[in-house]
Design an enzyme around this catalytic site. Structure first.
Site, PDB file in Angstrom:
ATOM      1  N   ASP A  37      -0.732  -2.545  -3.603  1.00 21.04           N
ATOM      2  CA  ASP A  37      -0.126  -3.456  -4.586  1.00 21.04           C
ATOM      3  C   ASP A  37      -0.764  -4.838  -4.499  1.00 21.04           C
ATOM      4  O   ASP A  37      -0.492  -5.592  -3.570  1.00 21.04           O
ATOM      5  CB  ASP A  37       1.376  -3.598  -4.288  1.00 21.04           C
ATOM      6  CG  ASP A  37       2.122  -2.306  -4.520  1.00 21.04           C
ATOM      7  OD1 ASP A  37       2.719  -1.781  -3.560  1.00 21.04           O
ATOM      8  OD2 ASP A  37       2.095  -1.829  -5.651  1.00 21.04           O
ATOM      9  N   ASP A 177       7.028   4.197  -9.809  1.00 21.89           N
ATOM     10  CA  ASP A 177       6.882   3.252  -8.705  1.00 21.89           C
ATOM     11  C   ASP A 177       8.027   2.256  -8.719  1.00 21.89           C
ATOM     12  O   ASP A 177       8.191   1.513  -9.684  1.00 21.89           O
ATOM     13  CB  ASP A 177       5.545   2.516  -8.881  1.00 21.89           C
ATOM     14  CG  ASP A 177       5.286   1.520  -7.790  1.00 21.89           C
ATOM     15  OD1 ASP A 177       4.264   0.832  -7.854  1.00 21.89           O
ATOM     16  OD2 ASP A 177       6.119   1.427  -6.867  1.00 21.89           O
TER      17      ASP A 177
HETATM   18  C1  DX5 Z   1       6.585  -3.384  -6.537  1.00 19.81           C
HETATM   19  C2  DX5 Z   1       5.455  -2.513  -6.038  1.00 19.81           C
HETATM   20  C3  DX5 Z   1       5.958  -1.183  -5.523  1.00 19.81           C
HETATM   21  C4  DX5 Z   1       6.838  -1.341  -4.305  1.00 19.81           C
HETATM   22  C5  DX5 Z   1       7.517  -0.028  -4.013  1.00 19.81           C
HETATM   23  O1  DX5 Z   1       6.046  -4.402  -7.332  1.00 19.81           O
HETATM   24  O2  DX5 Z   1       4.551  -2.248  -7.093  1.00 19.81           O
HETATM   25  O3  DX5 Z   1       4.844  -0.339  -5.160  1.00 19.81           O
HETATM   26  O4  DX5 Z   1       6.053  -1.748  -3.215  1.00 19.81           O
HETATM   27  O5  DX5 Z   1       8.397  -0.276  -2.966  1.00 19.81           O
HETATM   28  P1  DX5 Z   1       9.760   0.560  -2.859  1.00 19.81           P
HETATM   29  O6  DX5 Z   1       9.331   2.002  -2.749  1.00 19.81           O
HETATM   30  O7  DX5 Z   1      10.388   0.046  -1.602  1.00 19.81           O
HETATM   31  O8  DX5 Z   1      10.545   0.281  -4.091  1.00 19.81           O
END
Ligand code: DX5
Length: 222
Positions: A37, A177
């Site tokens: 990310d 996601d």
């Molecule tokens: C948020 C990111 C996601 C996040 C997912 O902006 O793009 O990839 O890290 O984290 P979880 O699985 O904890 O929601």
């Protein structure tokens, strides 16, 4: 023939004091891709990491690096992330630098020409129809099921309709996601998701292999 469900740990949630160990741990635990990310503090109200971290991760794994550019000007940084070792580049249809449809289409086609999987993502508030003109030029659509910027948020059930809409129009990878755990993974896969990004549901668990297996099993359940 059922497409294999892809599980991609979001490295944003890992312990960065032990980055190489965390990469190897999720690889051993059965991860298919690594989701990275990238955030610029403008497109989202958070700053994460740049090409130097992607290059460091590239040195310790052969897994596909699935890089999501949550940045306003992905067209200005794509080459740096490709040189760092990105295998997939997913950009946001809302990005300031890609508002001209010709620029966005050319950008996506150029990625494909370089052997990089082109992907498009959209915020929860962006209608699925926004992506339609670009679907022939992408191999992955990443439906954000939280507002991008931070891990640990709750899944937005309203996004299930968007996943269904994208699945109806698109043959490629439909990725989800944000707030993905076994319960939401089941719902997302029933709606048509074929790739799950998860941070908290993997890295906050004591056993990464069990966490990945639970997501895989949930994604297969009817
Ligand atoms: C948020 C990111 C996601 C996040 C997912 O902006 O793009 O990839 O890290 O984290 P979880 O699985 O904890 O929601």
């Amino acid at each position: 023939m059922m497409r294999k469900l892809i599980i991609a740990p979001s490295m944003l949630a890992c312990d960065f004091t032990r980055l190489a160990e965390e990469v190897k741990a999720v690889e051993r635990a059965g991860a298919d891709w690594l989701h990275l990310d990238v955030m610029d503090g403008h497109f989202v109200p958070n700053i994460s990491f740049g090409p130097v971290i992607v290059e460091a991760i590239r040195r310790v794994t052969r897994l596909p690096l699935d890089v999501q550019l949550m940045i306003e000007h992905p067209e200005a940084y794509a080459d740096a992330f490709i040189r760092a070792g990105a295998n997939h580049l997913t950009v946001h249809v809302e990005a300031a630098g890609l508002q001209d449809p010709h620029v966005l289409r050319a950008f996506l086609r150029d990625l494909k020409r370089q052997g990089i999987m082109p992907g498009l993502s959209l915020r929860p508030a962006t209608p699925a129809e926004t992506l339609k003109p670009y679907l022939p030029d992408v191999e992955q659509v990443l439906v954000m099921t939280v507002e991008p910027g931070f891990g640990g948020q709750a899944f937005l059930p309203a996004m299930l309709e968007k996943i269904r809409a994208v699945r109806a129009w698109f043959e490629g990878e439909v990725s989800v996601d944000g707030g993905i755990n076994p319960d939401t993974a089941r719902l997302a896969c029933q709606a048509g998701a074929t790739m799950l990004v998860a941070g908290t549901a993997i890295f906050r668990q004591p056993d990464y292999a069990a966490a990945i297996q639970a997501l895989r099993a949930a994604g297969r359940s009817p």
